[in-house]
Design an enzyme around this catalytic site. Structure first.
Site, short mmCIF file in Angstrom:
data_model
loop_
_atom_site.label_atom_id
_atom_site.label_comp_id
_atom_site.label_asym_id
_atom_site.label_seq_id
_atom_site.Cartn_x
_atom_site.Cartn_y
_atom_site.Cartn_z
CG HIS A 1 -0.17 0.06 2.53
ND1 HIS A 1 0.64 -0.95 2.96
CD2 HIS A 1 -0.12 1.02 3.49
CE1 HIS A 1 1.16 -0.62 4.15
NE2 HIS A 1 0.72 0.55 4.48
CB CYS A 2 3.82 2.29 1.45
SG CYS A 2 2.86 2.55 2.95
CB ILE A 3 7.07 0.83 -2.00
CG1 ILE A 3 7.54 0.72 -0.56
CG2 ILE A 3 8.26 1.15 -2.89
CD1 ILE A 3 8.54 -0.39 -0.32
CB ILE B 1 0.73 4.28 -3.77
CG1 ILE B 1 -0.02 3.10 -4.39
CG2 ILE B 1 -0.20 5.49 -3.63
CD1 ILE B 1 -1.14 2.57 -3.53
CG ASP B 2 3.37 6.19 -0.05
OD1 ASP B 2 2.17 6.10 -0.36
OD2 ASP B 2 3.83 5.73 1.01
#
Length: 454
Positions: free
Chosen positions: A285-287, A289-290
């Site tokens: 959910h992070c790498i 997208i962020d």
């Protein structure tokens, strides 16, 4: 852009003394919006610390499941949820009218990307709009969802201030990024230092005091925007370094050099090197997208984030590289890739979790089937593929059983996720070709000509 607003001289700020005291003695009530991979661990941490916690979620069946003391996340034991429910310290609800009850509301909702790779703040905005009519004087609102610098000040604050209440005067607003790492046995919510930034000194003091009761260490910073930038920096750092080793993997493979052996040797240097590992693409959910949150925001300042975008391009191309290597391996075995049967090992985005958000395995299936292969999958943690926004057509597919008979029926096996509880010796022994994107076979001590690294 983030200049300080003039103090409202018409009325004095709400006295935070009593709230600070109730945070310190843990008699305050905490609300957590979003009972997922971030919200549930935070709720457990707060309740076990002695706070009364109300968890809010729009998913009524999930709320009922939680209130029965049942976990829907593999790495979170149902006993932990049952303990805080039966103790009376925690309850879940889908009734957002109860948002006036907590003294502090912590927002832990998703911040995905649109199909055009632009920030999708709909969950954050809808949550803020749900809170606004119930917002009361003295409440602390903390956004934990990863986002671009300026979201707290420019998106959340105006929604709340449209009620006539003022941030820093009537209510208090802060940002403290989640730092969850699902399945990590060494670090959990309470043992990972917490960055905290507030909209003013009072907001920072309240947020810092609250999290100090929950977390081993807080790291106060000068503003909410700075705290937002900290989280993006952490994940951009990982994304660009993963892109680097993914590129090195391709270069070294052309030279006949094993990138995994290179990294293992390089990491023996006690300074100046930190190991990152290649893979079939980015997941979680992070790498994935962020970095694009910062890229999008940077355009407002006419700044091109070339380094970040290049890393994104490299990582995005990895599934294509892997499928090309797989097709070559199948061709060499004497079978055409079109019409071949492929077994994909692992749907989860990383090993030993049941989390498949942004998993590269979904893209791998799309690419393989787009080239005419028939694909089944095995994942001990995900028996059925759930509905996803980008790959709805895969929803409902079921994991096969991993045994010698099943393996013999496929033309190749593609290892996309290196779960520890997969029998890699069995896999190699009964497969025609194994394409390994995680170095799982080598780590299991397997040396076999049928194994191809990709």
């Amino acid at each position: 852009m983030h200049a300080k607003r003039p103090v409202n001289a018409d009325r004095a700020p709400v006295d935070i003394t009593d709230t600070l005291a109730r945070f310190k003695d843990r008699s305050a009530r905490i609300g957590i919006v979003g009972l997922g991979y971030v919200g549930i661990p935070l709720a457990i941490t707060a309740a076990k610390a002695g706070f009364k916690v109300i968890g809010y979620d729009i998913d009524a069946p999930r709320v009922d499941q939680i209130n029965r003391g049942e976990s829907f996340i593999k790495h979170i034991d149902s006993a932990l949820i049952s303990e805080i429910v039966t103790s009376g310290k925690f309850e879940a609800t889908a009734d957002f009218a109860r948002l006036a009850e907590p003294d502090a509301i912590l927002i832990c909702v998703p911040t995905p990307l649109t199909k055009h790779r632009e920030p999708d703040l709909s969950y954050v905005v809808n949550t803020a709009r749900a809170i606004a009519p119930r917002l009361r004087k003295g409440q602390l609102i903390v956004l934990e969802s990863t986002t671009y610098p300026g979201t707290t000040d420019e998106v959340i604050r105006p929604i709340f201030e449209a009620t006539g209440l003022k941030s820093g005067v009537d209510f208090f607003l802060a940002f403290s990024p989640e730092r969850e790492d699902p399945g990590n046995p060494d670090f959990g919510t309470s043992t990972i230092p917490k960055v905290v930034g507030g909209d003013g000194a009072e907001a920072l003091s309240l947020a810092d005091t609250l999290y100090s009761q929950l977390i081993v260490k807080t790291v106060p910073v000068s503003s909410a925007a700075t705290a937002e930038a900290v989280k993006l920096t952490e994940n951009i750092f990982r994304a660009v370094n993963i892109a680097l080793v993914n590129e090195l993997k391709v270069v070294y493979a052309a030279m006949g050099i094993d990138v995994w052996e290179v990294i293992d040797a390089a990491k023996t240097k006690p300074f100046g090197f930190m190991p990152f590992y290649p893979g079939p693409g980015l997941g979680g959910h992070c790498i994935p997208i962020d970095p694009f949150y910062l890229t999008w925001k940077a355009r407002e300042f006419d700044i091109a984030t070339r380094f970040i975008e290049l890393a994104g391009q490299i990582n995005t191309q990895m599934p294509y590289h892997v499928v090309n290597k797989l097709a070559e391996a199948v061709d060499r075995s004497g079978k055409a890739f079109t019409g071949s049967k492929i077994l994909l090992l692992g749907i989860a985005y990383k090993k030993n979790v049941d989390d498949m958000r942004e998993s590269p395995s979904l893209k791998l299936i799309e690419l393989m089937e787009g080239r005419g292969a028939h694909v089944d999958y095995y994942d001990p943690y995900i028996p059925v593929i759930p509905m996803t926004r980008e790959h709805a057509e895969l929803a409902g597919r079921r994991s096969v059983i991993l045994d010698a008979k099943t393996l013999a029926g496929f033309d190749a096996v593609l290892i996309a996720t290196d779960h520890d509880n997969v029998d890699y010796n069995l896999t190699v022994a009964h497969s025609k070709v194994v394409v390994d994107t995680r170095n799982a076979c080598a780590r299991a001590g397997i040396s076999d000509a049928r194994v191809v690294k990709a």
